[in-house]
Design a protein around this motif. Structure first.
Motif, mmCIF file in Angstrom:
data_model
loop_
_atom_site.group_PDB
_atom_site.id
_atom_site.type_symbol
_atom_site.label_atom_id
_atom_site.label_comp_id
_atom_site.label_asym_id
_atom_site.label_seq_id
_atom_site.Cartn_x
_atom_site.Cartn_y
_atom_site.Cartn_z
ATOM 1 N N SER A 17 0.834 -1.203 0.000
ATOM 2 C CA SER A 17 0.000 0.000 0.000
ATOM 3 C C SER A 17 0.869 1.253 0.000
ATOM 4 O O SER A 17 2.007 1.233 0.495
ATOM 5 C CB SER A 17 -0.902 0.024 1.236
ATOM 6 O OG SER A 17 -1.782 -1.072 1.254
ATOM 7 N N ARG A 19 0.071 5.772 0.283
ATOM 8 C CA ARG A 19 -0.907 6.852 0.364
ATOM 9 C C ARG A 19 -0.290 8.115 -0.210
ATOM 10 O O ARG A 19 0.729 8.593 0.309
ATOM 11 C CB ARG A 19 -1.345 7.093 1.806
ATOM 12 C CG ARG A 19 -2.512 8.068 1.929
ATOM 13 C CD ARG A 19 -2.690 8.529 3.345
ATOM 14 N NE ARG A 19 -3.977 9.152 3.577
ATOM 15 C CZ ARG A 19 -4.220 9.980 4.584
ATOM 16 N NH1 ARG A 19 -3.256 10.274 5.436
ATOM 17 N NH2 ARG A 19 -5.429 10.496 4.746
ATOM 18 N N SER A 21 -0.579 12.161 -1.100
ATOM 19 C CA SER A 21 -1.223 13.386 -0.654
ATOM 20 C C SER A 21 -0.957 14.479 -1.672
ATOM 21 O O SER A 21 0.050 14.455 -2.385
ATOM 22 C CB SER A 21 -0.682 13.824 0.712
ATOM 23 O OG SER A 21 -0.932 12.861 1.691
ATOM 24 N N TYR A 80 -6.217 13.190 -1.163
ATOM 25 C CA TYR A 80 -5.504 11.950 -0.859
ATOM 26 C C TYR A 80 -5.855 10.859 -1.869
ATOM 27 O O TYR A 80 -6.914 10.877 -2.485
ATOM 28 C CB TYR A 80 -5.867 11.440 0.544
ATOM 29 C CG TYR A 80 -5.619 12.433 1.641
ATOM 30 C CD1 TYR A 80 -6.660 13.217 2.143
ATOM 31 C CD2 TYR A 80 -4.346 12.601 2.179
ATOM 32 C CE1 TYR A 80 -6.434 14.133 3.151
ATOM 33 C CE2 TYR A 80 -4.115 13.516 3.193
ATOM 34 C CZ TYR A 80 -5.161 14.280 3.677
ATOM 35 O OH TYR A 80 -4.930 15.185 4.673
ATOM 36 N N GLN A 82 -5.467 6.709 -1.394
ATOM 37 C CA GLN A 82 -5.021 5.505 -0.704
ATOM 38 C C GLN A 82 -4.980 4.379 -1.720
ATOM 39 O O GLN A 82 -5.995 4.074 -2.362
ATOM 40 C CB GLN A 82 -5.969 5.147 0.438
ATOM 41 C CG GLN A 82 -5.599 3.878 1.177
ATOM 42 C CD GLN A 82 -4.299 3.982 1.936
ATOM 43 O OE1 GLN A 82 -4.031 4.983 2.588
ATOM 44 N NE2 GLN A 82 -3.465 2.945 1.848
ATOM 45 N N ASN A 84 -4.172 0.452 -2.292
ATOM 46 C CA ASN A 84 -3.974 -0.865 -1.699
ATOM 47 C C ASN A 84 -3.843 -1.924 -2.795
ATOM 48 O O ASN A 84 -4.163 -1.668 -3.955
ATOM 49 C CB ASN A 84 -5.130 -1.217 -0.776
ATOM 50 C CG ASN A 84 -5.285 -0.259 0.374
ATOM 51 O OD1 ASN A 84 -4.301 0.308 0.874
ATOM 52 N ND2 ASN A 84 -6.512 -0.043 0.816
#
Length: 124
Positions: A17, A19, A21, A80, A82, A84
């Motif tokens: 994963s 993330r 920004s 954002y 995210q 995965n």
């Protein structure tokens, strides 16, 4: 004048994963839809995800649906992504963008503001 600055890219293993920004400065984009695009080497920049100005509506490309989640914090003027269950085919430079519109925008021409991009590399 609006500046968008992405962060959070890097190297990840398949199945992992990350993330991303995107911080906006210079002018609030809380009334604009926002989006993420990506561009792999030798390929066109493609749509990844978009979110409405309120954050209550999202749209994803088929290739990332169910694995990526776009969100925003208008109080922080930050977007954002995210990511995965990463795959090697997710390797690309990821760009955040500010739309001309308040609603979901899936076409590149609908975006006025662009970040400089952040590299994401997924190893198998």
């Amino acid at each position: 004048q609006v500046q968008l600055v992405e962060s959070g890219g890097g190297l990840a293993q398949a199945g992992g994963s990350l993330r991303l920004s995107c911080a906006a400065s210079g002018r609030m984009l809380s009334n604009n839809a926002m989006g993420w695009f990506r561009q792999a080497p030798g390929k066109e920049r493609e749509f990844v995800a978009s979110i409405s100005w309120k954050g209550d509506t999202t749209r994803y490309s088929d290739s990332v649906k169910g694995r990526f989640t776009i969100s925003r914090d208008n109080a922080k003027n930050t977007l954002y992504l995210q990511k995965n269950s990463l795959k090697p085919e997710d390797t690309a430079v990821y760009y955040c963008a500010g739309s001309l519109y308040s609603t979901i925008t899936v076409v590149r021409a609908g975006y006025r503001y662009w970040g400089q991009g952040t590299q994401v590399t997924v190893s198998s």
